[in-house]
Design a protein around this motif. Structure first.
Motif, PDB file in Angstrom:
ATOM      1  N   ASN A 104       0.854  -1.189   0.000  1.00 58.24           N
ATOM      2  CA  ASN A 104       0.000   0.000   0.000  1.00 58.24           C
ATOM      3  C   ASN A 104       0.891   1.240   0.000  1.00 58.24           C
ATOM      4  O   ASN A 104       1.709   1.408  -0.885  1.00 58.24           O
ATOM      5  N   ASP A 105       0.760   2.078   0.998  1.00 62.10           N
ATOM      6  CA  ASP A 105       1.564   3.301   1.080  1.00 62.10           C
ATOM      7  C   ASP A 105       2.593   3.219   2.203  1.00 62.10           C
ATOM      8  O   ASP A 105       2.910   4.211   2.849  1.00 62.10           O
ATOM      9  N   SER A 106       3.132   2.020   2.427  1.00 60.17           N
ATOM     10  CA  SER A 106       4.132   1.794   3.476  1.00 60.17           C
ATOM     11  C   SER A 106       5.328   1.049   2.894  1.00 60.17           C
ATOM     12  O   SER A 106       5.182   0.205   2.024  1.00 60.17           O
ATOM     13  N   LEU A 107       6.493   1.373   3.421  1.00 52.98           N
ATOM     14  CA  LEU A 107       7.727   0.693   3.034  1.00 52.98           C
ATOM     15  C   LEU A 107       8.462   0.232   4.278  1.00 52.98           C
ATOM     16  O   LEU A 107       8.413   0.893   5.314  1.00 52.98           O
ATOM     17  N   THR A 108       9.165  -0.872   4.139  1.00 54.27           N
ATOM     18  CA  THR A 108      10.128  -1.307   5.145  1.00 54.27           C
ATOM     19  C   THR A 108      11.482  -1.264   4.462  1.00 54.27           C
ATOM     20  O   THR A 108      11.629  -1.759   3.337  1.00 54.27           O
ATOM     21  N   LEU A 109      12.455  -0.628   5.132  1.00 54.42           N
ATOM     22  CA  LEU A 109      13.782  -0.472   4.542  1.00 54.42           C
ATOM     23  C   LEU A 109      14.852  -1.045   5.460  1.00 54.42           C
ATOM     24  O   LEU A 109      14.808  -0.850   6.677  1.00 54.42           O
ATOM     25  N   GLU A 110      15.794  -1.734   4.863  1.00 55.06           N
ATOM     26  CA  GLU A 110      16.975  -2.217   5.575  1.00 55.06           C
ATOM     27  C   GLU A 110      18.015  -1.102   5.546  1.00 55.06           C
ATOM     28  O   GLU A 110      18.301  -0.545   4.482  1.00 55.06           O
ATOM     29  N   LEU A 111      18.571  -0.774   6.707  1.00 51.09           N
ATOM     30  CA  LEU A 111      19.580   0.279   6.831  1.00 51.09           C
ATOM     31  C   LEU A 111      20.937  -0.351   7.110  1.00 51.09           C
ATOM     32  O   LEU A 111      21.045  -1.244   7.954  1.00 51.09           O
ATOM     33  N   ILE A 112      21.949   0.133   6.421  1.00 51.60           N
ATOM     34  CA  ILE A 112      23.310  -0.386   6.606  1.00 51.60           C
ATOM     35  C   ILE A 112      24.283   0.788   6.667  1.00 51.60           C
ATOM     36  O   ILE A 112      24.189   1.723   5.867  1.00 51.60           O
ATOM     37  N   GLU A 113      25.228   0.713   7.606  1.00 54.04           N
ATOM     38  CA  GLU A 113      26.353   1.647   7.654  1.00 54.04           C
ATOM     39  C   GLU A 113      27.579   0.839   7.256  1.00 54.04           C
ATOM     40  O   GLU A 113      27.913  -0.141   7.911  1.00 54.04           O
ATOM     41  N   GLN A 114      28.235   1.269   6.185  1.00 54.08           N
ATOM     42  CA  GLN A 114      29.402   0.540   5.705  1.00 54.08           C
ATOM     43  C   GLN A 114      30.644   1.402   5.836  1.00 54.08           C
ATOM     44  O   GLN A 114      30.612   2.608   5.606  1.00 54.08           O
ATOM     45  N   HIS A 115      31.745   0.749   6.201  1.00 55.27           N
ATOM     46  CA  HIS A 115      33.033   1.402   6.379  1.00 55.27           C
ATOM     47  C   HIS A 115      33.895   1.160   5.139  1.00 55.27           C
ATOM     48  O   HIS A 115      33.652   0.225   4.390  1.00 55.27           O
ATOM     49  N   PRO A 116      34.908   1.990   4.918  1.00 54.25           N
ATOM     50  CA  PRO A 116      35.775   1.797   3.748  1.00 54.25           C
ATOM     51  C   PRO A 116      36.373   0.383   3.685  1.00 54.25           C
ATOM     52  O   PRO A 116      36.628  -0.133   2.602  1.00 54.25           O
ATOM     53  N   SER A 117      36.556  -0.258   4.827  1.00 57.99           N
ATOM     54  CA  SER A 117      37.098  -1.621   4.857  1.00 57.99           C
ATOM     55  C   SER A 117      36.085  -2.647   4.369  1.00 57.99           C
ATOM     56  O   SER A 117      36.430  -3.809   4.165  1.00 57.99           O
ATOM     57  N   GLY A 118      34.827  -2.229   4.207  1.00 60.18           N
ATOM     58  CA  GLY A 118      33.771  -3.157   3.806  1.00 60.18           C
ATOM     59  C   GLY A 118      32.977  -3.690   4.984  1.00 60.18           C
ATOM     60  O   GLY A 118      31.948  -4.332   4.804  1.00 60.18           O
ATOM     61  N   GLU A 119      33.469  -3.422   6.199  1.00 57.20           N
ATOM     62  CA  GLU A 119      32.764  -3.891   7.385  1.00 57.20           C
ATOM     63  C   GLU A 119      31.465  -3.130   7.586  1.00 57.20           C
ATOM     64  O   GLU A 119      31.371  -1.950   7.252  1.00 57.20           O
ATOM     65  N   VAL A 120      30.496  -3.829   8.144  1.00 58.20           N
ATOM     66  CA  VAL A 120      29.224  -3.207   8.497  1.00 58.20           C
ATOM     67  C   VAL A 120      29.295  -2.848   9.975  1.00 58.20           C
ATOM     68  O   VAL A 120      29.590  -3.688  10.820  1.00 58.20           O
ATOM     69  N   GLY A 121      29.038  -1.568  10.285  1.00 63.32           N
ATOM     70  CA  GLY A 121      29.140  -1.123  11.673  1.00 63.32           C
ATOM     71  C   GLY A 121      27.798  -0.918  12.331  1.00 63.32           C
ATOM     72  O   GLY A 121      27.697  -0.827  13.544  1.00 63.32           O
ATOM     73  N   PHE A 122      26.736  -0.875  11.530  1.00 58.74           N
ATOM     74  CA  PHE A 122      25.415  -0.522  12.012  1.00 58.74           C
ATOM     75  C   PHE A 122      24.429  -1.187  11.067  1.00 58.74           C
ATOM     76  O   PHE A 122      24.637  -1.207   9.854  1.00 58.74           O
ATOM     77  N   GLU A 123      23.373  -1.740  11.629  1.00 58.19           N
ATOM     78  CA  GLU A 123      22.308  -2.273  10.785  1.00 58.19           C
ATOM     79  C   GLU A 123      20.974  -1.998  11.454  1.00 58.19           C
ATOM     80  O   GLU A 123      20.900  -1.922  12.685  1.00 58.19           O
TER      81      GLU A 123
END
Length: 136
Positions: A104-123
């Motif tokens: 409908n008029d709603s979204l669910t989004l996956e959030l990612i914080e990525q570092h230059p090393s490729g590591e994920v620091g936040f999700e």
């Protein structure tokens, strides 16, 4: 009113450099007196590799990726996140948001914080809704 996003769509990434000066200012405006966010010597004495980026600042940057990517006419209804690793300033970070559900008029989004090393620091996950009667 139907939405124009589909599962798998990605919003434009947000690139940000967290600096010690920004951390000092963020500490001031949020009334956060913890010295790990603005005093490098103290942060190192506490076992950190430098001044630590605030978790709430990192969440705000991830949500900025969402709000700027979606534009006017959307509002964040709910957000949940977890930090996977600390971040020390200065730090070059990239925030991304990917649609994982569109109904409908709603979204669910996956959030990612990525570092230059490729590591994920936040999700995290953000739930957003189309604003009723919104104009773009």
């Amino acid at each position: 009113m139907s939405i124009s996003f589909q599962t798998g769509d990605r919003l434009p990434p947000l690139e940000h450099t967290g600096t010690p000066f920004q951390l000092f200012r963020y500490s001031a405006v949020t009334w956060n007196p913890h010295r790990i966010h603005f005093d490098e010597s103290y942060a190192r004495a506490e076992g950190h590799d430098g001044v630590v980026l605030h978790s709430h600042l990192r969440a705000a940057l991830a949500l900025r990726c969402v709000t700027e990517g979606l534009g006017h006419g959307w509002h964040v209804a709910k957000v949940a996140y977890r930090l996977r690793r600390p971040v020390y300033a200065p730090a070059d970070l990239t925030y991304t948001a990917r649609v994982t559900a569109a109904e409908n008029d709603s979204l669910t989004l996956e959030l990612i914080e990525q570092h230059p090393s490729g590591e994920v620091g936040f999700e995290g996950t953000a739930w957003v809704n189309k604003t009723t009667g919104a104009t773009t």
